[in-house]
Design an enzyme around this catalytic site. Structure first.
Site, PDB file in Angstrom:
ATOM      1  N   ARG A 232     -18.191  -0.727   5.826  1.00  0.00           N
ATOM      2  CA  ARG A 232     -19.363  -1.363   5.195  1.00  0.00           C
ATOM      3  C   ARG A 232     -19.906  -2.468   6.084  1.00  0.00           C
ATOM      4  O   ARG A 232     -21.071  -2.818   6.030  1.00  0.00           O
ATOM      5  CB  ARG A 232     -18.967  -1.981   3.846  1.00  0.00           C
ATOM      6  CG  ARG A 232     -19.173  -1.093   2.652  1.00  0.00           C
ATOM      7  CD  ARG A 232     -18.871  -1.857   1.355  1.00  0.00           C
ATOM      8  NE  ARG A 232     -17.539  -2.459   1.355  1.00  0.00           N
ATOM      9  CZ  ARG A 232     -17.290  -3.755   1.524  1.00  0.00           C
ATOM     10  NH1 ARG A 232     -18.273  -4.620   1.687  1.00  0.00           N
ATOM     11  NH2 ARG A 232     -16.048  -4.205   1.521  1.00  0.00           N
TER      12      ARG A 232
ATOM     13  N   HIS B  46      -1.491  -5.756   1.482  1.00  0.00           N
ATOM     14  CA  HIS B  46      -2.715  -6.549   1.422  1.00  0.00           C
ATOM     15  C   HIS B  46      -2.466  -7.820   0.609  1.00  0.00           C
ATOM     16  O   HIS B  46      -1.742  -7.788  -0.397  1.00  0.00           O
ATOM     17  CB  HIS B  46      -3.851  -5.754   0.758  1.00  0.00           C
ATOM     18  CG  HIS B  46      -4.747  -5.045   1.732  1.00  0.00           C
ATOM     19  ND1 HIS B  46      -4.919  -3.691   1.754  1.00  0.00           N
ATOM     20  CD2 HIS B  46      -5.548  -5.540   2.732  1.00  0.00           C
ATOM     21  CE1 HIS B  46      -5.786  -3.357   2.716  1.00  0.00           C
ATOM     22  NE2 HIS B  46      -6.179  -4.463   3.320  1.00  0.00           N
TER      23      HIS B  46
ATOM     24  N   CYS C 146      -7.730  -2.061   8.274  1.00  0.00           N
ATOM     25  CA  CYS C 146      -6.356  -2.074   7.744  1.00  0.00           C
ATOM     26  C   CYS C 146      -5.854  -0.660   7.504  1.00  0.00           C
ATOM     27  O   CYS C 146      -4.726  -0.309   7.866  1.00  0.00           O
ATOM     28  CB  CYS C 146      -6.285  -2.886   6.453  1.00  0.00           C
ATOM     29  SG  CYS C 146      -6.501  -4.650   6.744  1.00  0.00           S
TER      30      CYS C 146
ATOM     31  N   GLU D 167       0.837  -1.199   0.000  1.00  0.00           N
ATOM     32  CA  GLU D 167       0.000   0.000   0.000  1.00  0.00           C
ATOM     33  C   GLU D 167       0.876   1.254   0.000  1.00  0.00           C
ATOM     34  O   GLU D 167       1.807   1.379   0.793  1.00  0.00           O
ATOM     35  CB  GLU D 167      -0.909   0.022   1.240  1.00  0.00           C
ATOM     36  CG  GLU D 167      -1.919  -1.128   1.283  1.00  0.00           C
ATOM     37  CD  GLU D 167      -2.999  -1.011   0.210  1.00  0.00           C
ATOM     38  OE1 GLU D 167      -3.133   0.071  -0.381  1.00  0.00           O
ATOM     39  OE2 GLU D 167      -3.696  -2.019  -0.018  1.00  0.00           O
TER      40      GLU D 167
END
Ligand code: PCA
Length: 195
Positions: free
Chosen positions: A89, A164, A142, A79
Site C-alpha cells: 500500500r 508483530h 514483514c 504469526e
C-alpha cells in the site's frame, strides 16, 4: 547454549522509530535456552531477507525470530503463516511498491511458522500482556521476510518465525492502540522463554 538470531526493522512509512528494533535492542543477551544475536534489517523488499540469510549462513542459528511493527494492532502477535505475495500500500524504504507479485515464483502459496507459536502466544497472555495468534503477516516487507526465511529453511532443523508488535505510545494517533516499550520487551522475553 542454543543460538537465536533475532531481528528488528528500521523505521518506515514516515515513522521516526520502529518498536521492533527498539525492543530487540533491549532484550537480554541470553533468554531461556538461547544466546541471542541481534540484527537490524532494512524495511526493503528482498533486501531484508537477503541480509538475514547472509548472517544466518555464517551463524547457523538453531532458531530465527524476526520482529516487526504492526501499527493498529493492540497485542503482541506471533504469526502463524507467511504467504507468497507482495502487495504494498506504501513504498518501502527504497521506493519499491510491488503489487500482486509472487515472492518466489516457483514457491508454494504459503509456509507455516516452524516456531511453537501457540506456546509463545500463551506465554505472552500468561504474563498478563495482550497477545494472540495472527493468521496474516500482511503482504508488505514483514511477510516478505517471513515467507522467504521459512521457504529457505523448509525441511531443515532451523526453526523460524515472526512476531508483530504494536506501536509505542508516542507513535499512536487518534486513539490507535499502543504498548509501552518495557511491555513489548517483556512479551518478547516470555515468548522466547517458551521456545
Ligand atoms: N513492519 C512492516 C515492515 C517493517 C515493519 O516493522 C510490515 O509489517 O510489513
Amino acid at each position: 547454549m542454543k543460538q537465536l538470531l533475532i531481528t528488528g526493522f528500521d523505521p518506515f512509512g514516515g515513522e521516526a522509530i520502529n518498536p521492533s528494533w527498539e525492543a530487540v535492542k533491549l532484550l537480554d543477551d541470553t533468554i531461556g535456552q538461547y544466546r541471542l544475536t541481534k540484527l537490524q534489517l532494512p524495511t526493503v523488499f528482498g533486501k531484508a531477507a537477503q541480509q538475514l540469510l547472509t548472517v544466518a549462513s555464517s551463524l547457523s542459528p538453531d532458531a530465527i525470530l524476526s520482529v516487526g511493527q504492526a501499527g493498529g494492532r493492540a497485542g503482541i502477535t506471533p504469526e502463524v503463516i507467511g504467504i507468497n505475495l507482495r502487495e504494498a500500500r506504501i513504498a518501502d524504504n527504497e521506493g519499491n511498491q510491488p503489487v500482486n507479485e509472487p515472492i518466489i515464483p516457483s514457491g508454494p502459496a504459503a509456509c507455516f511458522s516452524t516456531l511453537p507459536v501457540r506456546e509463545m502466544s500463551a506465554a505472552i497472555q500468561a504474563g498478563n500482556l495482550p497477545g494472540s495468534l495472527s493468521y496474516s503477516a500482511g503482504t508488505f516487507v514483514c511477510n516478505d521476510l517471513l515467507y522467504t526465511v521459512l521457504h529457505h529453511y523448509e525441511g531443515t532443523s532451523t526453526q523460524a518465525g515472526f512476531i508483530h508488535v504494536p506501536f509505542l505510545p508516542q507513535q499512536a494517533k487518534d486513539g490507535q492502540p499502543s504498548l509501552a516499550l518495557d511491555d513489548i520487551v517483556r512479551g518478547l522475553t516470555l515468548a522466547i522463554q517458551s521456545m
